[in-house]
Design a protein around this motif. Sequence first.
Motif, PDB file in Angstrom:
ATOM      1  N   ALA A  30       1.054  -0.925   0.228  1.00 51.77           N
ATOM      2  CA  ALA A  30       0.268   0.041  -0.115  1.00 51.77           C
ATOM      3  C   ALA A  30       0.894   1.357   0.204  1.00 51.77           C
ATOM      4  CB  ALA A  30      -1.001   0.164   1.045  1.00 51.77           C
ATOM      5  N   THR A  93       1.226   6.021 -10.162  1.00 49.60           N
ATOM      6  CA  THR A  93       0.910   5.168 -11.403  1.00 49.60           C
ATOM      7  C   THR A  93      -0.103   5.654 -11.168  1.00 49.60           C
ATOM      8  OG1 THR A  93       1.879   3.877  -9.784  1.00 49.60           O
ATOM      9  CG2 THR A  93       0.741   2.562 -11.266  1.00 49.60           C
ATOM     10  N   THR A  94      -1.379   6.279 -11.251  1.00 42.25           N
ATOM     11  CA  THR A  94      -3.306   6.261 -11.094  1.00 42.25           C
ATOM     12  C   THR A  94      -2.603   7.184 -12.225  1.00 42.25           C
ATOM     13  OG1 THR A  94      -3.580   5.228  -9.179  1.00 42.25           O
ATOM     14  CG2 THR A  94      -5.539   6.981 -10.280  1.00 42.25           C
ATOM     15  N   HIS A 121      -4.286  -4.117 -11.205  1.00 39.01           N
ATOM     16  CA  HIS A 121      -5.249  -3.251  -9.700  1.00 39.01           C
ATOM     17  C   HIS A 121      -6.619  -1.659 -11.090  1.00 39.01           C
ATOM     18  CE1 HIS A 121      -5.757   0.759  -7.522  1.00 39.01           C
ATOM     19  NE2 HIS A 121      -4.693  -0.221  -6.390  1.00 39.01           N
ATOM     20  N   SER A 123      -6.815   0.810 -11.188  1.00 43.41           N
ATOM     21  CA  SER A 123      -6.224   2.286 -12.010  1.00 43.41           C
ATOM     22  C   SER A 123      -5.185   1.024 -13.300  1.00 43.41           C
ATOM     23  CB  SER A 123      -5.709   2.819 -10.937  1.00 43.41           C
ATOM     24  OG  SER A 123      -3.888   2.040 -10.807  1.00 43.41           O
ATOM     25  N   ASN A 173      -0.530  -6.428  -7.514  1.00 42.37           N
ATOM     26  CA  ASN A 173      -0.440  -5.963  -5.880  1.00 42.37           C
ATOM     27  C   ASN A 173      -1.077  -6.635  -4.639  1.00 42.37           C
ATOM     28  OD1 ASN A 173      -2.960  -4.605  -7.104  1.00 42.37           O
ATOM     29  ND2 ASN A 173      -3.327  -4.169  -5.086  1.00 42.37           N
ATOM     30  N   ASP A 199       2.056  -1.138 -16.446  1.00 42.29           N
ATOM     31  CA  ASP A 199       2.157  -0.683 -14.583  1.00 42.29           C
ATOM     32  C   ASP A 199       3.469  -1.673 -13.603  1.00 42.29           C
ATOM     33  OD1 ASP A 199       1.463  -0.545 -11.632  1.00 42.29           O
ATOM     34  OD2 ASP A 199      -0.576  -1.314 -12.522  1.00 42.29           O
ATOM     35  N   ALA A 201       3.802   0.020 -10.593  1.00 46.57           N
ATOM     36  CA  ALA A 201       3.940   0.000  -9.304  1.00 46.57           C
ATOM     37  C   ALA A 201       4.464  -0.877  -8.110  1.00 46.57           C
ATOM     38  CB  ALA A 201       2.279  -0.093  -8.640  1.00 46.57           C
ATOM     39  N   GLN A 202       4.206  -2.272  -8.429  1.00 45.49           N
ATOM     40  CA  GLN A 202       4.505  -3.071  -7.367  1.00 45.49           C
ATOM     41  C   GLN A 202       6.219  -4.010  -7.829  1.00 45.49           C
ATOM     42  OE1 GLN A 202       3.152  -3.536  -4.352  1.00 45.49           O
ATOM     43  NE2 GLN A 202       1.356  -2.476  -4.241  1.00 45.49           N
ATOM     44  N   SER A 222       5.365   4.242  -8.981  1.00 44.75           N
ATOM     45  CA  SER A 222       4.691   5.515  -7.867  1.00 44.75           C
ATOM     46  C   SER A 222       5.712   5.286  -7.140  1.00 44.75           C
ATOM     47  CB  SER A 222       3.579   5.348  -6.957  1.00 44.75           C
ATOM     48  OG  SER A 222       2.375   5.195  -7.494  1.00 44.75           O
ATOM     49  N   HIS A 224       6.075   6.796  -3.845  1.00 43.13           N
ATOM     50  CA  HIS A 224       5.630   6.538  -2.262  1.00 43.13           C
ATOM     51  C   HIS A 224       5.735   4.752  -1.967  1.00 43.13           C
ATOM     52  CE1 HIS A 224       1.116   4.799  -2.532  1.00 43.13           C
ATOM     53  NE2 HIS A 224       1.418   5.468  -3.379  1.00 43.13           N
ATOM     54  N   LYS A 225       5.706   3.978  -2.308  1.00 40.71           N
ATOM     55  CA  LYS A 225       5.497   3.078  -2.460  1.00 40.71           C
ATOM     56  C   LYS A 225       7.015   1.815  -2.800  1.00 40.71           C
ATOM     57  CE  LYS A 225       1.381   1.286  -4.555  1.00 40.71           C
ATOM     58  NZ  LYS A 225       0.551   1.289  -3.449  1.00 40.71           N
ATOM     59  N   ARG A 359      -2.696  -4.967   5.251  1.00 41.03           N
ATOM     60  CA  ARG A 359      -3.995  -4.567   5.048  1.00 41.03           C
ATOM     61  C   ARG A 359      -5.295  -5.680   4.677  1.00 41.03           C
ATOM     62  NH1 ARG A 359      -5.806  -0.887  -0.882  1.00 41.03           N
ATOM     63  NH2 ARG A 359      -7.337  -1.506  -1.315  1.00 41.03           N
ATOM     64  N   ARG A 379      -3.674  -9.909   3.584  1.00 38.37           N
ATOM     65  CA  ARG A 379      -2.539  -9.476   2.293  1.00 38.37           C
ATOM     66  C   ARG A 379      -1.404  -8.928   3.142  1.00 38.37           C
ATOM     67  NH1 ARG A 379      -1.698  -5.009  -1.633  1.00 38.37           N
ATOM     68  NH2 ARG A 379      -1.715  -3.403  -0.512  1.00 38.37           N
TER      69      ARG A 379
HETATM   70  N1  7TS Z   1      -1.075  -0.269 -10.004  1.00 39.15           N
HETATM   71  C1  7TS Z   1      -0.783  -0.857  -9.142  1.00 39.15           C
HETATM   72  C2  7TS Z   1      -0.217  -2.925  -9.449  1.00 39.15           C
HETATM   73  C3  7TS Z   1      -0.736  -1.204  -7.502  1.00 39.15           C
HETATM   74  O1  7TS Z   1      -0.234  -2.301  -7.219  1.00 39.15           O
HETATM   75  C4  7TS Z   1      -1.645   0.432  -7.022  1.00 39.15           C
HETATM   76  C5  7TS Z   1      -1.469   0.520  -5.902  1.00 39.15           C
HETATM   77  C6  7TS Z   1      -1.717   1.470  -8.122  1.00 39.15           C
HETATM   78  C7  7TS Z   1      -1.268   0.522  -9.726  1.00 39.15           C
HETATM   79  C8  7TS Z   1      -2.245   2.597  -8.153  1.00 39.15           C
HETATM   80  O2  7TS Z   1      -1.091   3.376  -7.340  1.00 39.15           O
HETATM   81  P1  7TS Z   1      -1.227   4.837  -6.719  1.00 39.15           P
HETATM   82  O3  7TS Z   1      -0.160   4.960  -6.193  1.00 39.15           O
HETATM   83  O4  7TS Z   1      -1.955   5.903  -7.562  1.00 39.15           O
HETATM   84  O5  7TS Z   1      -2.488   4.661  -5.592  1.00 39.15           O
HETATM   85  N2  7TS Z   1      -1.615  -0.167  -5.044  1.00 39.15           N
HETATM   86  C9  7TS Z   1      -2.570  -0.458  -3.810  1.00 39.15           C
HETATM   87  C10 7TS Z   1      -2.049  -1.573  -3.183  1.00 39.15           C
HETATM   88  O6  7TS Z   1      -2.447  -2.347  -3.103  1.00 39.15           O
HETATM   89  N3  7TS Z   1      -3.050  -0.668  -1.473  1.00 39.15           N
HETATM   90  O7  7TS Z   1      -3.196  -0.207  -1.493  1.00 39.15           O
HETATM   91  C11 7TS Z   1      -2.640   0.899  -2.809  1.00 39.15           C
END
Ligand code: 7TS
Length: 406
Positions: A30, A93-94, A121, A123, A173, A199, A201-202, A222, A224-225, A359, A379
Amino acid sequence: MFDVQQIRSQFPILNQQVNGKPLVYLDNAATSQKPNSVLEVWNRYYTEINANVHRGIHTLSQLATEEMELSRRKVQKFINAAHDFEVIFTKGTTEGLNLIAYILTQKLKKDDEIIISYLEHHSNIVPWQMLCERTGAKLRVIPIDENGILQLDYLDQYLSEKTKVVSVNQVSNALGIVNPIEEIIAKTRQNSDAYIVIDGAQSAPHFNIDVQKMDCDFFVFSGHKMYAPMGTGILYGKQEVLESLPPFHGGGEMIAVCSFEKTTYAGLPFKFEAGTPNVGGNIALGAAIDFIEKIGHTAVQQHENELLNYAQKQLLEIESLKIYGEKAKRTGVVSFNLEGTGISSDVGMILDKMGIAVRTGHHCTQPIMDFFNIAGTVRASFAVYNTFEEIDLLVEGVRKAQKMLG
Ligand code: 7TS
């Protein structure tokens, strides 16, 4: 030498009690916590530099600009982009995914197709549905099997001259499954002219990323992750792709010349960076990259994989505990339920009382939950500062929850 205690000591937030127990932070998918080096850079920006970028002749503005552009080059190196101007600062990422879906609007027409996967996700689902609504294009979804593994023979079936976009995540994620993006990209390039969106993000927090080797058109993640402040993120796009597409937001900084008759746009990356960016955050993202690189990707990954294997082995010893995606290749995430003991949030609340942050729920991936016919999962997701002792506490907590709920 990998020294987890030395790493932990750089994260002041970890050194506290929650509900009377030492904090065990296992919600890193998260958002991750931030090391002192990132906090200090953020603080120094606001105490010593704070000025708007790319606009002022004055010293502080020049300093802010230099530092943010230095951070852009750190990101370039971090993902091995060919040019620094292929790196666009976003708020996450969003925003990156929505930006891409928006600027592709003119490239799609009725009955064209967009391929995503079941593991996305929200997004990486909703912006494409919105693009379908605008253009009449159709969404096709690569299914998964009972282990959560993508069924790539469906990709073979779906790919055609109608395919205009293929957008998938590198790591899921909700389940932590590592997707075979090399194969997905190769198949897509062979069988279509589609734009390829990854994507990350993870994956960016854990893997060595090489966008040139990957040969994707876009890669988003992102900050912040990966130990940087919230409100930071990156959109990488290939130079020729970004140059051939229109801007997203209109406003300051993204123009070459603006008049009421006609406005022309700035070159990359500014064409896609309208308005005042998150300067302090973007500079601190550079510090987060320094933090990761100092430890080294190989050490980060090895530690996180050891944590995952240790957690999985111990959790599976608990009777009636089911791990989703158990047999798939995974990283950094274990997603599970105690069968016959109600909903995942009950387990999460009991763990919280023990100071353990996980989470629960659908993790913004409702289609995955529908596939497994569940409302959600518990999770636990790992970062470089987590320890084996913390996994022991998690397992003890889950056993306690099972007793209380059983
Ligand atoms: N794509 C993936 C694979 C993600 O895990 C997340 C956020 C996003 C897109 C969106 O990223 P954001 O930084 O723009 O919000 N995933 C999670 C999660 O797994 N728990 O909280 C946010």
